[in-house]
Design a protein around this motif. Structure first.
Motif, short mmCIF file in Angstrom:
data_model
loop_
_atom_site.label_atom_id
_atom_site.label_comp_id
_atom_site.label_asym_id
_atom_site.label_seq_id
_atom_site.Cartn_x
_atom_site.Cartn_y
_atom_site.Cartn_z
N PHE A 1 86.96 19.50 -80.32
CA PHE A 1 88.24 18.80 -80.16
C PHE A 1 88.22 17.45 -80.88
O PHE A 1 88.83 16.49 -80.42
N ASN A 2 87.50 17.39 -81.99
CA ASN A 2 87.45 16.14 -82.75
C ASN A 2 88.85 15.67 -83.11
O ASN A 2 89.69 16.47 -83.57
N LEU A 3 89.11 14.37 -82.93
CA LEU A 3 90.38 13.79 -83.38
C LEU A 3 90.25 13.29 -84.81
O LEU A 3 91.26 13.19 -85.53
N VAL A 4 89.03 12.95 -85.22
CA VAL A 4 88.75 12.56 -86.60
C VAL A 4 87.51 13.30 -87.06
O VAL A 4 86.62 13.62 -86.24
N GLU A 5 87.44 13.56 -88.34
CA GLU A 5 86.24 14.18 -88.89
C GLU A 5 85.82 13.46 -90.17
O GLU A 5 86.67 13.01 -90.95
N SER A 6 84.53 13.35 -90.35
CA SER A 6 83.99 12.62 -91.49
C SER A 6 84.06 13.47 -92.76
O SER A 6 83.64 14.62 -92.76
N VAL A 7 84.59 12.87 -93.81
CA VAL A 7 84.61 13.51 -95.12
C VAL A 7 83.46 12.96 -95.97
O VAL A 7 82.78 13.69 -96.68
N ILE A 8 83.27 11.64 -95.90
CA ILE A 8 82.14 10.98 -96.56
C ILE A 8 81.42 10.16 -95.50
O ILE A 8 81.98 9.23 -94.94
N THR A 9 80.19 10.51 -95.21
CA THR A 9 79.44 9.85 -94.15
C THR A 9 78.96 8.47 -94.58
O THR A 9 78.48 8.29 -95.70
N GLY A 10 79.11 7.51 -93.67
CA GLY A 10 78.66 6.16 -93.96
C GLY A 10 77.15 6.03 -93.91
O GLY A 10 76.43 6.99 -93.59
N SER A 11 76.67 4.82 -94.23
CA SER A 11 75.21 4.59 -94.27
C SER A 11 74.89 3.21 -93.73
O SER A 11 75.52 2.21 -94.11
N ASN A 12 73.90 3.15 -92.84
CA ASN A 12 73.44 1.86 -92.33
C ASN A 12 72.72 1.07 -93.42
O ASN A 12 72.69 -0.17 -93.39
N LEU A 13 72.13 1.76 -94.38
CA LEU A 13 71.38 1.09 -95.45
C LEU A 13 72.31 0.31 -96.37
O LEU A 13 72.00 -0.81 -96.78
N THR A 14 73.44 0.92 -96.70
CA THR A 14 74.38 0.25 -97.62
C THR A 14 75.46 -0.53 -96.89
O THR A 14 76.18 -1.31 -97.50
N GLY A 15 75.56 -0.33 -95.57
CA GLY A 15 76.59 -1.02 -94.81
C GLY A 15 77.97 -0.38 -94.93
O GLY A 15 78.95 -0.93 -94.44
N SER A 16 78.04 0.79 -95.56
CA SER A 16 79.33 1.46 -95.73
C SER A 16 79.67 2.28 -94.49
O SER A 16 78.78 2.85 -93.85
N VAL A 17 80.97 2.31 -94.15
CA VAL A 17 81.41 3.11 -93.00
C VAL A 17 81.91 4.46 -93.50
O VAL A 17 82.14 4.65 -94.70
N SER A 18 82.05 5.38 -92.58
CA SER A 18 82.47 6.73 -92.95
C SER A 18 83.93 6.75 -93.41
O SER A 18 84.76 5.97 -92.92
N GLN A 19 84.21 7.65 -94.33
CA GLN A 19 85.58 7.91 -94.75
C GLN A 19 86.04 9.16 -94.00
O GLN A 19 85.50 10.24 -94.19
N CYS A 20 87.01 8.98 -93.11
CA CYS A 20 87.40 10.05 -92.20
C CYS A 20 88.86 10.44 -92.38
O CYS A 20 89.67 9.67 -92.89
#
Length: 524
Positions: free
Chosen positions: A88-107
């Motif tokens: 029942f996901n309301l959002v799903e990740s298309v591009i997963t973020g990374s703690n190493l680069t500090g980028s958040v997921s694109q959902c």
């Protein structure tokens, strides 16, 4: 604000899994939705990337959503985890973020969610508006909604932040609200040659600015985000990243002062040192003739290049040609490559040289790069770039080891180092502008890198004093200020127009009745 509606089957499934206590499922899902709405709103606060626009993506930290989205049941199960585990996901990740680069997921939102952006503007409402009050109510909203926007983007104000903290964290910009409202109406009902994506972005930015300035005594809040390169940036919507027309609407009637050809003027400040070190008695004006012509008679310089670049067979409209040339010379000043072959970037995509993206027609681009004036200009910029970089190796070796000034392979990046030097000096010289203006009681209403805005025009004497101080303190005789007047979007008074229309209608009807009366008179 963002409001989302969730398919009833999600509520029903959660209620079935957690029937007790009563309303537990409803409260838990409401909290999760509230957190998601806030994240979606903040994502839209930033300009969308081409990929986000194409795939309808939002930048969301799924870890933060899971942590803040609440828990349910005696085992304190995270709502986010339950929704994911039960499909029942309301959002799903298309591009997963990374703690190493500090980028958040694109959902992206799933089919279980319907989103409504309450800041979106419907042109039908603006076109059918019958009064100023009706339009104002639609565009400005109410205080409750506006405070929601303020608290979501700038929660510090909810804690009654004190003035010293405000000055440390934010810059405030006065907003001409009537001008912004007129801009929204113009953009929605009359504008041409603008894509839907850019229009939606501008309208959203305008509505955010209106909302916050409506509850901040006419000021918009900009959160400071200083760059290691020396510039002051701001998070989200600001006078820096809104389009020029919206900026004009926000600031209203004022005067803009820019450093004339700032990057080129900055580099030329090092030309004499180069001549003294390597010129062997050469004339500075001959060594840098093209650059000096660019600085001293830019109109003639650009006109000549335009004549020899764009032939009669060029597909580029004449009105667009000067704009493209300006972009091309700016790119060259920042070290743009002359070659036309692209390369694969770090993310695996393809990157074209800047000049290829600016002057897209191959024939025009070949003529541009073959022009003797352009070649001389490129050569002179290369001389100054190399000289500056060699100085860094001798006098600022510390810059060579800074990680943010290096290439992905760990080598010093010449272009990044030059940008670092320029942006620090740009900030310093603009601080001088503010300092001298303040000595005469003149405070800017906004700053955008090498541009500064004053409510009223500076006198000729004050402008000259500022330029002389800029030149003396930095030992650069090439600093100059250009200026132009910005005019607000004039308010559109519907009430007045309706009164005028009603008055004209009354006159028309009286004229008709008078004619009928005289036509019925008999002649004795």
């Amino acid at each position: 604000m963002i409001k989302i509606t969730v398919d009833a089957q999600v509520y029903e499934a959660l209620q079935k899994a957690f029937p007790k206590p009563a309303n537990t499922a409803h409260r838990a899902l409401a909290k999760y939705i509230s957190v998601l709405e806030a994240m979606l709103f903040k994502s839209l606060h930033f300009a969308a990337t081409p990929l986000q626009r194409k795939l309808d993506l939002f930048a969301i930290s799924l870890q933060q959503l899971a942590n803040q989205g609440g828990q349910i049941g005696p085992k304190k199960l995270r709502v986010h985890a339950w929704l994911r585990n039960n499909n029942f996901n309301l959002v799903e990740s298309v591009i997963t973020g990374s703690n190493l680069t500090g980028s958040v997921s694109q959902c992206k939102l799933t089919s279980l969610v319907t989103m409504v952006d309450t800041l979106a503007v419907e042109d039908k409402i603006l076109r059918s508006g019958k009064s100023d009050r009706e339009i104002d109510q639609y565009l400005c909203g109410d205080d409750f909604g506006n405070y929601q926007v303020l608290n979501l983007l700038f929660p510090e104000f909810k804690q009654r932040i004190k003035l010293p903290e405000i000055e440390e964290l934010f810059d405030l910009v006065p907003v001409d609200k009537e001008s912004v409202k007129s801009y929204i109406i113009w953009l929605t009902t009359e504008s041409e040659h603008i894509t839907k994506e850019k229009m939606d972005q501008a309208l959203r930015q305008a509505r955010i600015i209106l909302a916050i300035s409506s509850v901040m005594d006419g000021y918009y809040v900009q959160r400071k985000k200083p760059s290691l390169f020396g510039r002051m940036y701001y998070e989200g919507t600001s006078v820096q990243n809104i389009n020029k027309e919206l900026r004009r609407a926000v600031l209203g009637d004022c005067w803009e002062y820019d450093i004339r050809s700032s990057v080129v003027a900055w580099k030329m400040g090092w030309a004499k040192q180069y001549i003294d070190a390597y010129g062997q008695g050469k004339d500075l004006r001959k060594v840098f003739s093209a650059t000096l012509n660019f600085l001293e008679d830019k109109a003639d310089f650009m006109g000549t290049v335009q004549y020899f670049t764009f032939g009669d067979d060029s597909p580029v409209h004449k009105d667009l040609q000067p704009k493209l040339l300006k972009q091309a010379f700016t790119a060259i000043s920042f070290g743009a490559r002359q070659n036309t072959t692209g390369w694969q970037n770090e993310s695996g995509g393809w990157t074209n040289p800047a000049l290829v993206d600016i002057i897209k027609n191959g024939t025009d681009r070949e003529r541009f790069l073959a022009d003797p004036t352009v070649q001389a200009y490129i050569n002179e910029q290369s001389i100054l770039d190399t000289h500056l970089y060699e100085l860094v190796k001798v006098t600022r070796r510390d810059l060579l080891s800074k990680s943010f000034l290096q290439t992905p392979s760990g080598r010093p990046s010449k272009s990044k180092i030059l940008a670092y030097l320029y942006q620090h000096d740009e900030t310093e010289v603009m601080d001088i502008v503010c300092e001298v203006a303040a000595q005469h009681g003149r405070e800017p209403i906004a700053r955008v890198h090498d541009a500064i805005f004053f409510k009223h025009k500076l006198s000729v004497d004050l402008r000259h004093e500022i330029e002389m101080t800029m030149q003396d303190r930095t030992a650069n005789p090439y600093w100059r200020l250009s200026h132009k007047q910005l005019e607000r979007y004039e308010p559109r008074y519907l009430d007045l127009k309706m009164d005028e229309a009603a008055h004209k209608e009354r006159i028309l009807q009286e004229t008709i009745r008078a004619r009928e009366h005289y036509a019925n008179l008999s002649v004795d």
